[in-house]
Scaffold this motif. Structure first.
Motif, short mmCIF file in Angstrom:
data_model
loop_
_atom_site.label_atom_id
_atom_site.label_comp_id
_atom_site.label_asym_id
_atom_site.label_seq_id
_atom_site.Cartn_x
_atom_site.Cartn_y
_atom_site.Cartn_z
N ARG A 296 0.84 -1.19 0.00
CA ARG A 296 0.00 0.00 0.00
C ARG A 296 0.88 1.24 0.00
O ARG A 296 2.02 1.21 0.45
CB ARG A 296 -0.91 0.01 1.23
N PHE A 297 0.33 2.33 -0.51
CA PHE A 297 1.09 3.56 -0.56
C PHE A 297 1.54 4.00 0.83
O PHE A 297 2.64 4.53 1.01
CB PHE A 297 0.26 4.68 -1.21
N GLN A 298 0.69 3.77 1.85
CA GLN A 298 1.06 4.17 3.21
C GLN A 298 2.32 3.45 3.68
O GLN A 298 3.17 4.04 4.35
CB GLN A 298 -0.09 3.88 4.19
N THR A 299 2.46 2.17 3.34
CA THR A 299 3.63 1.39 3.74
C THR A 299 4.88 1.90 3.05
O THR A 299 5.95 2.05 3.67
CB THR A 299 3.43 -0.10 3.42
N ILE A 300 4.77 2.17 1.75
CA ILE A 300 5.92 2.69 1.00
C ILE A 300 6.35 4.03 1.57
O ILE A 300 7.55 4.29 1.76
CB ILE A 300 5.55 2.84 -0.50
N LEU A 301 5.39 4.89 1.88
CA LEU A 301 5.71 6.22 2.40
C LEU A 301 6.35 6.14 3.78
O LEU A 301 7.27 6.89 4.10
CB LEU A 301 4.44 7.07 2.46
N MET A 302 5.88 5.21 4.63
CA MET A 302 6.45 5.05 5.97
C MET A 302 7.93 4.66 5.87
O MET A 302 8.79 5.25 6.55
CB MET A 302 5.68 3.99 6.75
N ILE A 303 8.23 3.68 5.04
CA ILE A 303 9.61 3.22 4.87
C ILE A 303 10.48 4.35 4.32
O ILE A 303 11.61 4.57 4.78
CB ILE A 303 9.66 2.01 3.93
N ALA A 304 9.95 5.08 3.35
CA ALA A 304 10.73 6.12 2.70
C ALA A 304 11.05 7.27 3.64
O ALA A 304 12.18 7.79 3.65
CB ALA A 304 9.97 6.64 1.48
N HIS A 305 10.09 7.70 4.45
CA HIS A 305 10.34 8.80 5.39
C HIS A 305 11.40 8.42 6.42
O HIS A 305 12.29 9.22 6.74
CB HIS A 305 9.05 9.20 6.09
N LEU A 306 11.31 7.20 6.96
CA LEU A 306 12.28 6.76 7.95
C LEU A 306 13.67 6.66 7.34
O LEU A 306 14.66 7.15 7.90
CB LEU A 306 11.85 5.41 8.53
N THR A 307 13.75 6.03 6.17
CA THR A 307 15.05 5.86 5.51
C THR A 307 15.67 7.21 5.15
O THR A 307 16.87 7.44 5.34
CB THR A 307 14.89 5.01 4.24
N GLY A 308 14.84 8.11 4.61
CA GLY A 308 15.34 9.42 4.23
C GLY A 308 15.88 10.21 5.41
O GLY A 308 16.95 10.83 5.34
N GLY A 309 15.17 10.18 6.53
CA GLY A 309 15.62 10.89 7.72
C GLY A 309 16.93 10.36 8.26
O GLY A 309 17.84 11.12 8.62
N LEU A 310 17.05 9.03 8.31
CA LEU A 310 18.29 8.42 8.81
C LEU A 310 19.47 8.73 7.89
O LEU A 310 20.60 8.92 8.35
CB LEU A 310 18.11 6.92 8.95
N SER A 311 19.21 8.81 6.60
CA SER A 311 20.30 9.13 5.65
C SER A 311 20.81 10.55 5.86
O SER A 311 22.00 10.83 5.72
CB SER A 311 19.83 8.93 4.21
N ILE A 312 19.89 11.48 6.19
CA ILE A 312 20.29 12.87 6.45
C ILE A 312 21.19 12.93 7.69
O ILE A 312 22.22 13.61 7.70
CB ILE A 312 19.06 13.76 6.63
N ILE A 313 20.81 12.20 8.73
CA ILE A 313 21.63 12.16 9.95
C ILE A 313 23.00 11.58 9.64
O ILE A 313 24.04 12.07 10.09
CB ILE A 313 20.92 11.34 11.04
N GLY A 314 23.01 10.52 8.82
CA GLY A 314 24.28 9.91 8.44
C GLY A 314 25.18 10.86 7.67
O GLY A 314 26.39 10.90 7.89
N LEU A 315 24.58 11.65 6.78
CA LEU A 315 25.37 12.60 5.99
C LEU A 315 25.99 13.68 6.89
O LEU A 315 27.12 14.12 6.65
CB LEU A 315 24.51 13.24 4.91
N ALA A 316 25.24 14.08 7.92
CA ALA A 316 25.76 15.13 8.82
C ALA A 316 27.06 14.72 9.49
O ALA A 316 27.90 15.57 9.81
CB ALA A 316 24.71 15.46 9.88
N TYR A 317 27.24 13.41 9.70
CA TYR A 317 28.45 12.94 10.39
C TYR A 317 29.42 12.24 9.45
O TYR A 317 30.39 11.61 9.90
CB TYR A 317 28.05 11.99 11.52
N SER A 318 29.19 12.39 8.14
CA SER A 318 30.11 11.83 7.15
C SER A 318 31.18 12.85 6.81
O SER A 318 30.90 14.05 6.72
CB SER A 318 29.36 11.43 5.88
N GLU A 319 32.41 12.38 6.60
CA GLU A 319 33.52 13.29 6.33
C GLU A 319 34.24 12.96 5.04
O GLU A 319 34.98 13.80 4.52
CB GLU A 319 34.51 13.26 7.49
N THR A 320 34.05 11.77 4.50
CA THR A 320 34.75 11.40 3.27
C THR A 320 33.82 11.51 2.07
O THR A 320 32.59 11.53 2.20
CB THR A 320 35.26 9.95 3.36
#
Length: 412
Positions: A296-320
């Motif tokens: 369902r679209f709701q499931t896809i959106l839930m996964i995408a929002h969580l993954t996107g947010g975690l990737s932003i946090i990861g980028l903030a602490y990436s240096e290479t």
């Protein structure tokens, strides 16, 4: 009133053989390509003129001010010929960027020129988006609508792969003003491609008198808001997207600044990082059509929002270089999973005569806090650090997944 025509033989063919749809999608791809160059060179020009993260936040906020007027753009898209609106917005944006490029090349460009240009570009883009969103369902079958939206997202991500790298090379070889010239040319090309789409329209409005105009205008705007509120799947996804977009805006406002001033990457390196992120996103845009047949679209959106947010946090602490490229790629993948789902939800749950208003009202609702997020990120970065500010944006974005666990959202 503009109405969906009966599907012609061309519209029932596979999407890649539908010349009208491919002309529209192709024109959007060229526009996307120019926009990616613009999004890279504009912050660099502001940084070159001012050297200030606050100034970058101000320009980002100014560009998003037209968000407040999106319902008006939606009303225009539902009232007047959508194809002509696309004409007007493309040719005007091309001329505007050409003017800014000339000012830059002649060393007469000032901060207020950029601010005024960003404001007008923001409004014309809102107008173009509302008309384009409502125009696409005229060109394809309902059964192929999500496929068309997935193609649209895939082409957008392809532009992300090519555009920043091209922009970075242009800046490295010439100057940021060359990117403005390139984007201006892209709008002139899209104008030409839209002229190749032959479709008839029935316009709802011919003339208004001054006694009835504002009453009718207010009534029709209310109709769009009412549909959004009463259609729960649209309402709930809008609320979730509003929260998520606030966080991603904090991140995007500072991305170029963080890569250049904190990580000390060169313009060409920044361009390639953004382009590498688009490679995974192209795959995600193409896969989302198949995912919608399973989840369902709701499931896809839930996964995408969580993954996107975690990737932003990861980028903030990436240096290479590699770490930044990978985290950015994951974030763009998540974003391209979200966009086709949101567009298809709105298009399939809205009658044609309300498409422009519902899309514009939804965008207004989800983007209304963008100027606040852009300004907040600039000032927060100035008082703390860009990494800390980007982390806050990632936390806000990731927290949105909790919204989709609510029973009322899952059942909508």
């Amino acid at each position: 009133m503009q109405s969906l025509r009966q599907n012609s033989h061309e519209e029932t063919r596979p999407l890649y053989k539908n010349r009208k749809a491919m002309n529209l999608l192709g024109s959007k791809f060229i526009s996307f390509l120019g926009d990616q160059v613009y999004l890279l060179v504009l912050p660099l020009i502001v940084l070159q003129l001012t050297g200030s993260a606050v100034s970058m936040g101000i320009i980002a906020a100014v560009e998003r001010i037209p968000v407040f007027f999106q319902p008006i753009a939606g009303w225009i898209a539902d009232t007047y010929n959508r194809k002509k609106i696309l004409y007007f917005s493309d040719i005007t944006r091309g001329l505007l960027l050409l003017l800014l490029a000339v000012l830059y090349q002649t060393d007469t460009l000032e901060f207020w020129h950029i601010a005024a240009g960003a404001l007008l570009m923001g409004w014309l883009t809102q107008l173009h988006n509302a008309a384009g969103f409502a125009f696409l369902p005229h060109l394809v079958q309902k059964e192929r609508l999500h496929e068309a939206n997935a193609w649209d997202e895939g082409l957008f991500q392809t532009a992300i792969v090519i555009g920043p790298a091209l922009g970075g090379l242009l800046v490295a070889i010439t100057a940021p003003g060359a990117g403005l010239f390139l984007n201006a040319i892209s709008f002139f090309l899209t104008f030409w491609m839209i002229t190749k789409i032959h479709i008839e329209h029935e316009n709802k409005v011919t003339l208004y008198n001054r006694h009835t105009f504002f009453r009718t205008f207010a009534s029709e705007l209310k109709e769009g808001f009412k549909h959004v509120f009463n259609t729960k799947i649209i309402w709930y996804t809008n609320v979730a997207l509003m929260i998520s977009t606030f966080g991603t805006t904090m991140f995007l406002t500072l991305l170029i600044f963080h890569l250049k001033e904190v990580l000390f990457f060169k313009p060409a390196e920044i361009g390639f990082i953004l382009s590498l992120g688009g490679l995974m996103a192209i795959t995600g845009a193409l896969v989302t059509n198949r995912m919608s047949r399973i989840f369902r679209f709701q499931t896809i959106l839930m996964i995408a929002h969580l993954t996107g947010g975690l990737s932003i946090i990861g980028l903030a602490y990436s240096e290479t270089f590699i770490a930044v490229a990978v985290t950015n790629a994951i974030g763009v993948l998540a974003a391209c999973m979200i966009n086709p789902c949101i567009r298809t939800i709105r298009q399939t749950h809205t009658p044609d005569h309300l498409l422009g208003r519902v899309q514009a009202t939804s965008r207004w609702m989800t983007w209304v806090l963008l100027p606040v997020a852009a300004m907040l990120s600039g000032y927060l970065a100035a008082s703390t650090s860009s990494a800390f500010t980007i982390t806050i944006g990632g936390i806000v974005t990731a927290s949105t997944f909790l919204f989709y666990l609510l029973p009322t959202v899952r059942k909508a």
